[in-house]
Scaffold this motif. Structure first.
Motif, PDB file in Angstrom:
ATOM      1  N   GLU A 171       0.819  -1.212   0.000  1.00 43.78           N
ATOM      2  CA  GLU A 171       0.000   0.000   0.000  1.00 43.78           C
ATOM      3  C   GLU A 171       0.854   1.264   0.000  1.00 43.78           C
ATOM      4  OE1 GLU A 171      -2.478   2.225   3.381  1.00 43.78           O
ATOM      5  OE2 GLU A 171      -3.344   0.289   2.820  1.00 43.78           O
ATOM      6  N   LEU A 172       1.888   1.274   0.835  1.00 38.67           N
ATOM      7  CA  LEU A 172       2.712   2.471   0.988  1.00 38.67           C
ATOM      8  C   LEU A 172       3.353   2.892  -0.324  1.00 38.67           C
ATOM      9  CD1 LEU A 172       4.049   4.559   2.894  1.00 38.67           C
ATOM     10  CD2 LEU A 172       5.868   2.888   3.271  1.00 38.67           C
ATOM     11  N   TYR A 173       3.880   1.927  -1.063  1.00 37.83           N
ATOM     12  CA  TYR A 173       4.630   2.251  -2.271  1.00 37.83           C
ATOM     13  C   TYR A 173       3.799   2.184  -3.556  1.00 37.83           C
ATOM     14  CZ  TYR A 173       8.857   2.029   0.551  1.00 37.83           C
ATOM     15  OH  TYR A 173       9.812   2.265   1.501  1.00 37.83           O
ATOM     16  N   PHE A 174       2.713   1.391  -3.561  1.00 43.53           N
ATOM     17  CA  PHE A 174       2.043   1.121  -4.828  1.00 43.53           C
ATOM     18  C   PHE A 174       0.589   1.561  -4.919  1.00 43.53           C
ATOM     19  CE2 PHE A 174       5.062  -2.732  -5.192  1.00 43.53           C
ATOM     20  CZ  PHE A 174       6.025  -1.953  -5.814  1.00 43.53           C
ATOM     21  N   PHE A 175      -0.049   1.935  -3.805  1.00 40.96           N
ATOM     22  CA  PHE A 175      -1.490   2.140  -3.855  1.00 40.96           C
ATOM     23  C   PHE A 175      -1.885   3.254  -4.824  1.00 40.96           C
ATOM     24  CE2 PHE A 175      -5.537   3.687  -1.694  1.00 40.96           C
ATOM     25  CZ  PHE A 175      -6.328   2.717  -2.288  1.00 40.96           C
ATOM     26  N   VAL A 176      -1.291   4.433  -4.663  1.00 48.19           N
ATOM     27  CA  VAL A 176      -1.643   5.549  -5.553  1.00 48.19           C
ATOM     28  C   VAL A 176      -1.235   5.232  -6.984  1.00 48.19           C
ATOM     29  CG1 VAL A 176      -1.270   7.989  -6.058  1.00 48.19           C
ATOM     30  CG2 VAL A 176      -1.518   7.234  -3.683  1.00 48.19           C
ATOM     31  N   PHE A 177      -0.053   4.627  -7.165  1.00 48.20           N
ATOM     32  CA  PHE A 177       0.394   4.226  -8.501  1.00 48.20           C
ATOM     33  C   PHE A 177      -0.595   3.240  -9.116  1.00 48.20           C
ATOM     34  CE2 PHE A 177       2.658   1.220 -11.232  1.00 48.20           C
ATOM     35  CZ  PHE A 177       3.250   2.076 -12.143  1.00 48.20           C
ATOM     36  N   PHE A 178      -1.077   2.304  -8.302  1.00 46.04           N
ATOM     37  CA  PHE A 178      -2.047   1.329  -8.793  1.00 46.04           C
ATOM     38  C   PHE A 178      -3.319   2.024  -9.276  1.00 46.04           C
ATOM     39  CE2 PHE A 178      -5.888  -1.134  -7.884  1.00 46.04           C
ATOM     40  CZ  PHE A 178      -5.684  -2.250  -8.671  1.00 46.04           C
ATOM     41  N   LEU A 179      -3.796   2.984  -8.506  1.00 46.24           N
ATOM     42  CA  LEU A 179      -5.037   3.665  -8.870  1.00 46.24           C
ATOM     43  C   LEU A 179      -4.898   4.442 -10.176  1.00 46.24           C
ATOM     44  CD1 LEU A 179      -6.133   5.073  -5.383  1.00 46.24           C
ATOM     45  CD2 LEU A 179      -6.975   3.013  -6.529  1.00 46.24           C
ATOM     46  N   THR A 180      -3.764   5.111 -10.362  1.00 39.30           N
ATOM     47  CA  THR A 180      -3.604   5.988 -11.526  1.00 39.30           C
ATOM     48  C   THR A 180      -3.086   5.248 -12.762  1.00 39.30           C
ATOM     49  OG1 THR A 180      -1.384   6.600 -10.753  1.00 39.30           O
ATOM     50  CG2 THR A 180      -3.218   8.031 -10.107  1.00 39.30           C
ATOM     51  N   ASN A 181      -2.067   4.407 -12.569  1.00 41.94           N
ATOM     52  CA  ASN A 181      -1.370   3.833 -13.717  1.00 41.94           C
ATOM     53  C   ASN A 181      -1.780   2.408 -14.058  1.00 41.94           C
ATOM     54  OD1 ASN A 181       0.157   6.144 -12.875  1.00 41.94           O
ATOM     55  ND2 ASN A 181       1.850   5.424 -14.134  1.00 41.94           N
ATOM     56  N   VAL A 182      -2.374   1.695 -13.094  1.00 45.28           N
ATOM     57  CA  VAL A 182      -2.754   0.301 -13.355  1.00 45.28           C
ATOM     58  C   VAL A 182      -4.269   0.187 -13.527  1.00 45.28           C
ATOM     59  CG1 VAL A 182      -2.653  -2.077 -12.503  1.00 45.28           C
ATOM     60  CG2 VAL A 182      -0.750  -0.514 -12.056  1.00 45.28           C
ATOM     61  N   ALA A 183      -5.010   0.621 -12.507  1.00 43.35           N
ATOM     62  CA  ALA A 183      -6.468   0.631 -12.631  1.00 43.35           C
ATOM     63  C   ALA A 183      -6.947   1.739 -13.559  1.00 43.35           C
ATOM     64  CB  ALA A 183      -7.108   0.795 -11.253  1.00 43.35           C
ATOM     65  N   LYS A 184      -6.079   2.746 -13.758  1.00 47.54           N
ATOM     66  CA  LYS A 184      -6.359   3.866 -14.678  1.00 47.54           C
ATOM     67  C   LYS A 184      -7.668   4.591 -14.339  1.00 47.54           C
ATOM     68  CE  LYS A 184      -3.641   2.155 -18.589  1.00 47.54           C
ATOM     69  NZ  LYS A 184      -2.868   1.167 -17.796  1.00 47.54           N
ATOM     70  N   LEU A 185      -7.822   4.904 -13.053  1.00 46.44           N
ATOM     71  CA  LEU A 185      -8.963   5.696 -12.614  1.00 46.44           C
ATOM     72  C   LEU A 185      -8.665   7.171 -12.837  1.00 46.44           C
ATOM     73  CD1 LEU A 185      -9.748   3.872  -9.237  1.00 46.44           C
ATOM     74  CD2 LEU A 185     -10.700   3.404 -11.507  1.00 46.44           C
ATOM     75  N   SER A 186      -9.703   7.960 -12.998  1.00 50.73           N
ATOM     76  CA  SER A 186      -9.516   9.392 -13.214  1.00 50.73           C
ATOM     77  C   SER A 186      -8.949  10.043 -11.957  1.00 50.73           C
ATOM     78  CB  SER A 186     -10.843  10.052 -13.592  1.00 50.73           C
ATOM     79  OG  SER A 186     -11.751   9.981 -12.505  1.00 50.73           O
ATOM     80  N   LEU A 187      -8.248  11.161 -12.128  1.00 50.53           N
ATOM     81  CA  LEU A 187      -7.634  11.843 -10.995  1.00 50.53           C
ATOM     82  C   LEU A 187      -8.657  12.299  -9.946  1.00 50.53           C
ATOM     83  CD1 LEU A 187      -4.749  13.900 -12.649  1.00 50.53           C
ATOM     84  CD2 LEU A 187      -4.612  11.742 -11.393  1.00 50.53           C
ATOM     85  N   PRO A 188      -9.832  12.825 -10.343  1.00 53.87           N
ATOM     86  CA  PRO A 188     -10.829  13.163  -9.319  1.00 53.87           C
ATOM     87  C   PRO A 188     -11.262  11.946  -8.497  1.00 53.87           C
ATOM     88  CG  PRO A 188     -11.363  14.261 -11.367  1.00 53.87           C
ATOM     89  CD  PRO A 188     -10.257  13.296 -11.677  1.00 53.87           C
ATOM     90  N   THR A 189     -11.397  10.794  -9.147  1.00 58.02           N
ATOM     91  CA  THR A 189     -11.769   9.575  -8.429  1.00 58.02           C
ATOM     92  C   THR A 189     -10.652   9.142  -7.486  1.00 58.02           C
ATOM     93  OG1 THR A 189     -13.172   8.835 -10.249  1.00 58.02           O
ATOM     94  CG2 THR A 189     -12.429   7.156  -8.689  1.00 58.02           C
ATOM     95  N   VAL A 190      -9.415   9.239  -7.956  1.00 52.24           N
ATOM     96  CA  VAL A 190      -8.269   8.899  -7.107  1.00 52.24           C
ATOM     97  C   VAL A 190      -8.220   9.809  -5.881  1.00 52.24           C
ATOM     98  CG1 VAL A 190      -5.754   8.817  -6.966  1.00 52.24           C
ATOM     99  CG2 VAL A 190      -6.926   7.944  -9.005  1.00 52.24           C
ATOM    100  N   ALA A 191      -8.439  11.104  -6.097  1.00 47.54           N
ATOM    101  CA  ALA A 191      -8.433  12.055  -4.983  1.00 47.54           C
ATOM    102  C   ALA A 191      -9.548  11.743  -3.985  1.00 47.54           C
ATOM    103  CB  ALA A 191      -8.583  13.481  -5.504  1.00 47.54           C
ATOM    104  N   LEU A 192     -10.710  11.361  -4.504  1.00 51.56           N
ATOM    105  CA  LEU A 192     -11.845  11.027  -3.640  1.00 51.56           C
ATOM    106  C   LEU A 192     -11.547   9.779  -2.823  1.00 51.56           C
ATOM    107  CD1 LEU A 192     -14.767  11.687  -2.823  1.00 51.56           C
ATOM    108  CD2 LEU A 192     -15.531  10.207  -4.710  1.00 51.56           C
TER     109      LEU A 192
END
Length: 461
Positions: free
Chosen positions: A28-49
């Protein structure tokens, strides 16, 4: 009533649960945000939420885990050990959904949030229970420092192992399944499974240190802690309040540096290839400091070792600021400072054990899980607060996203160095001063209080 002596297995392997936890949490510490943006490819507003909802819920719930353990009826495997046994399997189930993408974006975001929140509830309870075992196992402050040292050493070892295995395993599982998302899902599940096994090892080696079976349930009234006693354990516990404030600044050092490190290697060293070497060296140095922390605390006392460690960390980070433009000198000084970080990671936990003994002596009720669990409050507040420091410093020196590292100005480099080293160094010194002036609970006092508690227990028996 004398406590059962620490077995060789406990002295050696008590921290193995933190090894498994560290591996799992690193995903989670190293990959969670990367997973949301670059792997799951969720939109930035969704990632922020997602980030906002999960961090707020996690922070708000942090004070309650120790209260749940202290204030509920002990299960038959012991008040603390029961949570170490029954909760880890739930973590494995919920954690995999944190790294998933099921359905359209709105549904996927909901499932990810649920996976995050439920897995954190499931893993925070055994984490607090595991830490709360320290005052149960230890007969004196030196043994508490030894156990805290082992715990921090195993945690640092997990960082070394993850630095070699985390990204390659995620890539391997994604390639084998031909599904990049599933690669991270499997990695989360695998590390969760390792965490479960490691916690179960702790459960086994600590057998006999807590009442179990009918003995645990028959002594419910003696073990169940009232809400009033938990409140008194906090508000009538000056050493705990001082420790929480000081520990907030210690955690700020760790989290600000973690978040700012990439900026240093991008804009100052201008070589992100060195970042992996930095993570490895820091993990090794931290493990060395953690390993020897028990001996340092035995020689100096946990209180004095913590104060010394905070002063040394703060001074070394400020020195590092002035040599940071020289990458070689940076690595030398940051390695030294990381040894102090390892010492602090250990001895600070043993201070929480000491203040829990003080609370037990003062209130007559053992609220150790509640008191030990409060260390997550200082941690979560630091996680939230760190988000204001780095953006403020970078904005003040004219940083803009997408700037070419080769064209980084001297002012930008100095700003990054200040965010990465100087400000954390100041935080460490503030924490040292607060603890030095305000924390009056000595090793001799803790031993005296523990002896009085033992006499009370013997009389009740």
């Amino acid at each position: 009533m004398e406590k059962k002596p620490l077995s060789k297995a406990v002295k050696t392997f008590y921290g193995i649960g933190d090894f498994g936890f560290g591996l799992m949490a690193s995903v989670e510490l190293y990959f969670f945000v990367f997973f949301l943006t670059n792997v799951a490819k969720l939109s930035l507003p969704t990632v922020a939420l997602i980030s906002s909802i999960t961090s707020i819920v996690d922070a708000v719930s942090s004070p309650f885990y120790g209260a749940i353990i202290s204030g509920t009826k002990p299960l038959k495997w012991g008040r603390n050990r029961s949570w170490i046994l029954i909760m880890p399997p739930l973590v494995v189930i919920f954690y995999i959904f944190q790294f998933s993408k099921i359905g359209p974006e709105s549904v996927a975001a909901l499932i990810i949030c649920a996976g995050f929140i439920l897995s954190h509830i499931a893993w925070n309870l055994p984490w607090v229970a595991n830490v709360a075992l320290i005052p149960v196992l230890a007969s004196d402050p030196d043994e508490a420092a030894l156990l805290a040292s082992r715990r921090a050493t195993w945690t640092a070892l997990s960082g070394i192992v993850f630095s070699y295995t985390g990204a390659p395993l995620a890539e391997y599982f994604g390639r084998v399944t031909n599904n990049e998302v599933l690669g991270y899902t499997i990695l989360a599940g695998l590390t969760g499974l390792i965490m479960m096994i490691c916690y179960w090892i702790v459960f086994k080696i600590t057998e006999g240190y807590e009442p179990t079976g009918t003995a645990a349930q028959d002594t419910t009234q003696a073990q169940k802690v009232s809400l009033a006693a938990m409140v008194k354990s906090l508000v009538q516990n000056p050493p705990l309040i001082v420790l929480l404030i000081s520990d907030f600044f210690r955690n700020m050092v760790l989290f600000v540096m973690t978040a700012a490190a990439a900026y240093y290697f991008t804009y100052v060293a201008q070589n992100m290839g060195l970042f992996s070497a930095y993570l490895l060296i820091v993990s090794i140095a931290t493990m060395i400091g953690s390993y020897f922390a028990g001996s340092v605390a035995k020689k100096m006392s946990s209180r004095n070792a913590t104060i010394f460690g905070l002063y040394a960390l703060g001074i070394s980070l400020i020195i590092c600021k002035f040599v940071a433009l020289n990458v070689t000198m940076f690595f030398i000084v940051i390695t030294i400072s990381s040894i102090f970080t390892g010492i602090l990671t250990s001895v600070t936990v043993s201070l929480y054990s000491d203040v829990s003994i003080y609370a037990y002596w003062k209130t007559g009720e053992d609220a150790s899980p509640f008191v030990m669990g409060l260390m997550t409050v200082a941690l979560k507040l630091a996680v939230i607060s760190r988000g204001t420091v780095i953006p403020f410093v970078l904005a003040s020196v004219g940083f803009t996203p997408g700037i070419d590292p080769a064209s980084a100005t001297e002012a930008l480099k100095i700003g990054v160095i200040n965010a990465f080293l100087f400000i954390p160094g100041i935080f460490a010194l503030i924490g040292a001063v607060i603890l030095h002036l305000g924390y009056k609970l000595t090793r001799e006092k803790v031993i005296e209080y523990q002896n009085e508690i033992n006499k009370r227990l013997a009389q009740q028996a």
